[in-house]
Design a protein around this motif. Sequence first.
Motif, PDB file in Angstrom:
ATOM      1  N   ASP A  99      38.758  16.414  -0.024  1.00 22.16           N
ATOM      2  CA  ASP A  99      39.352  17.449  -0.876  1.00 22.16           C
ATOM      3  C   ASP A  99      40.241  16.831  -1.954  1.00 22.16           C
ATOM      4  OD1 ASP A  99      38.124  19.550   0.388  1.00 22.16           O
ATOM      5  OD2 ASP A  99      39.782  19.950   1.762  1.00 22.16           O
ATOM      6  N   THR A 103      39.859  17.146  -6.019  1.00 23.79           N
ATOM      7  CA  THR A 103      40.973  17.588  -6.865  1.00 23.79           C
ATOM      8  C   THR A 103      41.240  16.582  -7.970  1.00 23.79           C
ATOM      9  OG1 THR A 103      42.005  18.825  -5.057  1.00 23.79           O
ATOM     10  CG2 THR A 103      43.438  18.161  -6.873  1.00 23.79           C
ATOM     11  N   LYS A 162      32.486  25.836 -10.469  1.00 22.53           N
ATOM     12  CA  LYS A 162      33.335  24.733 -10.914  1.00 22.53           C
ATOM     13  C   LYS A 162      33.688  24.826 -12.386  1.00 22.53           C
ATOM     14  CE  LYS A 162      31.348  21.557  -7.509  1.00 22.53           C
ATOM     15  NZ  LYS A 162      30.558  20.319  -7.318  1.00 22.53           N
ATOM     16  N   GLY A 165      36.292  27.425 -13.332  1.00 26.35           N
ATOM     17  CA  GLY A 165      37.598  26.938 -12.895  1.00 26.35           C
ATOM     18  C   GLY A 165      38.130  25.846 -13.799  1.00 26.35           C
ATOM     19  N   VAL A 234      45.346  24.215  -9.982  1.00 25.78           N
ATOM     20  CA  VAL A 234      44.277  23.918  -9.025  1.00 25.78           C
ATOM     21  C   VAL A 234      44.207  24.974  -7.923  1.00 25.78           C
ATOM     22  CG1 VAL A 234      43.643  22.343  -7.167  1.00 25.78           C
ATOM     23  CG2 VAL A 234      44.092  21.450  -9.433  1.00 25.78           C
ATOM     24  N   VAL A 235      45.348  25.364  -7.370  1.00 23.61           N
ATOM     25  CA  VAL A 235      45.361  26.346  -6.284  1.00 23.61           C
ATOM     26  C   VAL A 235      44.846  27.688  -6.776  1.00 23.61           C
ATOM     27  CG1 VAL A 235      46.817  27.569  -4.639  1.00 23.61           C
ATOM     28  CG2 VAL A 235      47.245  25.165  -5.118  1.00 23.61           C
ATOM     29  N   SER A 238      41.147  27.787  -7.279  1.00 27.52           N
ATOM     30  CA  SER A 238      40.373  27.822  -6.038  1.00 27.52           C
ATOM     31  C   SER A 238      39.889  29.234  -5.718  1.00 27.52           C
ATOM     32  CB  SER A 238      41.210  27.283  -4.870  1.00 27.52           C
ATOM     33  OG  SER A 238      42.300  28.141  -4.585  1.00 27.52           O
ATOM     34  N   VAL A 242      36.665  26.743  -7.141  1.00 25.82           N
ATOM     35  CA  VAL A 242      36.966  25.336  -7.386  1.00 25.82           C
ATOM     36  C   VAL A 242      37.315  24.663  -6.060  1.00 25.82           C
ATOM     37  CG1 VAL A 242      38.538  23.715  -8.498  1.00 25.82           C
ATOM     38  CG2 VAL A 242      37.726  25.729  -9.739  1.00 25.82           C
ATOM     39  N   GLN A 243      36.546  23.646  -5.705  1.00 27.70           N
ATOM     40  CA  GLN A 243      36.766  22.962  -4.438  1.00 27.70           C
ATOM     41  C   GLN A 243      37.881  21.932  -4.581  1.00 27.70           C
ATOM     42  OE1 GLN A 243      32.885  21.417  -3.485  1.00 27.70           O
ATOM     43  NE2 GLN A 243      32.236  23.327  -2.528  1.00 27.70           N
ATOM     44  N   GLY A 246      43.085  22.948  -3.227  1.00 31.55           N
ATOM     45  CA  GLY A 246      43.530  24.320  -3.451  1.00 31.55           C
ATOM     46  C   GLY A 246      42.916  25.307  -2.483  1.00 31.55           C
ATOM     47  N   GLN A 247      41.662  25.082  -2.075  1.00 32.06           N
ATOM     48  CA  GLN A 247      41.000  26.034  -1.188  1.00 32.06           C
ATOM     49  C   GLN A 247      41.652  26.119   0.193  1.00 32.06           C
ATOM     50  OE1 GLN A 247      36.711  25.527  -1.142  1.00 32.06           O
ATOM     51  NE2 GLN A 247      36.520  26.901  -2.899  1.00 32.06           N
ATOM     52  N   ASN A 264      48.226  20.410   2.940  1.00 28.52           N
ATOM     53  CA  ASN A 264      47.492  20.357   1.672  1.00 28.52           C
ATOM     54  C   ASN A 264      48.424  20.525   0.482  1.00 28.52           C
ATOM     55  OD1 ASN A 264      44.282  20.384   2.065  1.00 28.52           O
ATOM     56  ND2 ASN A 264      45.235  21.447   3.762  1.00 28.52           N
TER      57      ASN A 264
END
Length: 295
Positions: A99, A103, A162, A165, A234-235, A238, A242-243, A246-247, A264
């Motif tokens: 992850d 990111t 993706k 995002g 990023v969060v 998600s 968006v992987q 954040g996920q 995380n």
Amino acid sequence: MDWFYSFPNMNDDTLRNLKKTLDEGFKAFTRQYGDVIESFFEPLQYFLIQAERFMTATPWPIMILLIGGIAWIASRNWKIVAGTVITLLLIGYFDMWSDAMKTIAMIFVGTVVSIVVGIPIGIVMARSDSFQRLVNPILDVMQTMPSFVYLIPVVMLLGIGKVPGLIAVVIYAIPPMIRLTNLGIRLVDKDVLEAADAFGSSSWQRLKNVQIPLALPTIMAGINQTIMMALAMVVIASMIGVQGLGQPVLRSVNGQFFSLGLFNGLAIVGIAIIFDRVSQAYGKRLQKHQEVVHG
């Protein structure tokens, strides 16, 4: 006296019709031009996928050596390099390596796009007061608009994935790049520019050899702020697929998993600190170099 306590507002039916017209207009635009816009962003999607594959498929010792080497080249500070390596080892030890690499790939691509788009816009702003007056209100809106709002038009145009995002991340993160590029070039000493003109420099030579080198520390500060804002997005990104780190944070909020969100979240903080320290150290090195060169 009701008018004194109740603010006069648009008629409910009129307001409803206005919103309906705007929604239908945007939906019609999406249906007509959505495929064209999606195909326009295919190279960006390819770039992001390749960056993510490289980050996740490369063996972790090589990635740590590579990132540590970049940190050393940029900072020439063993403490920053040691902090970078230790942070990455802790992220991997707590099973967040994949992850984290996704990111970092997203931040890397988002930063590259922001630099490629933002620096030329900042240069044009520095050379044209009228263009600056035009762009500044747009940047004000981009910086003050709630970040969730960016997701709505992007998802309606491109769906979930993706690239939407990434676009949301770039829109949120690019204003500091543009503003500080503009500021750095405008702050270049006029006496230096006059000397360049006296030696017969063309407009392009003056920009390439004088203005941009002298503005580099300020531009680096813009890159630093762009990276920080991209990480902050990023969060939120998600939420639209968006992987990355954040996920799990989003899952922890939905499922009330404290430890998942904490670990995380700390990993995101660690990556942010790495980017921040390395980019700041590189900016300071550039500043010292300019001071030595230009006395």
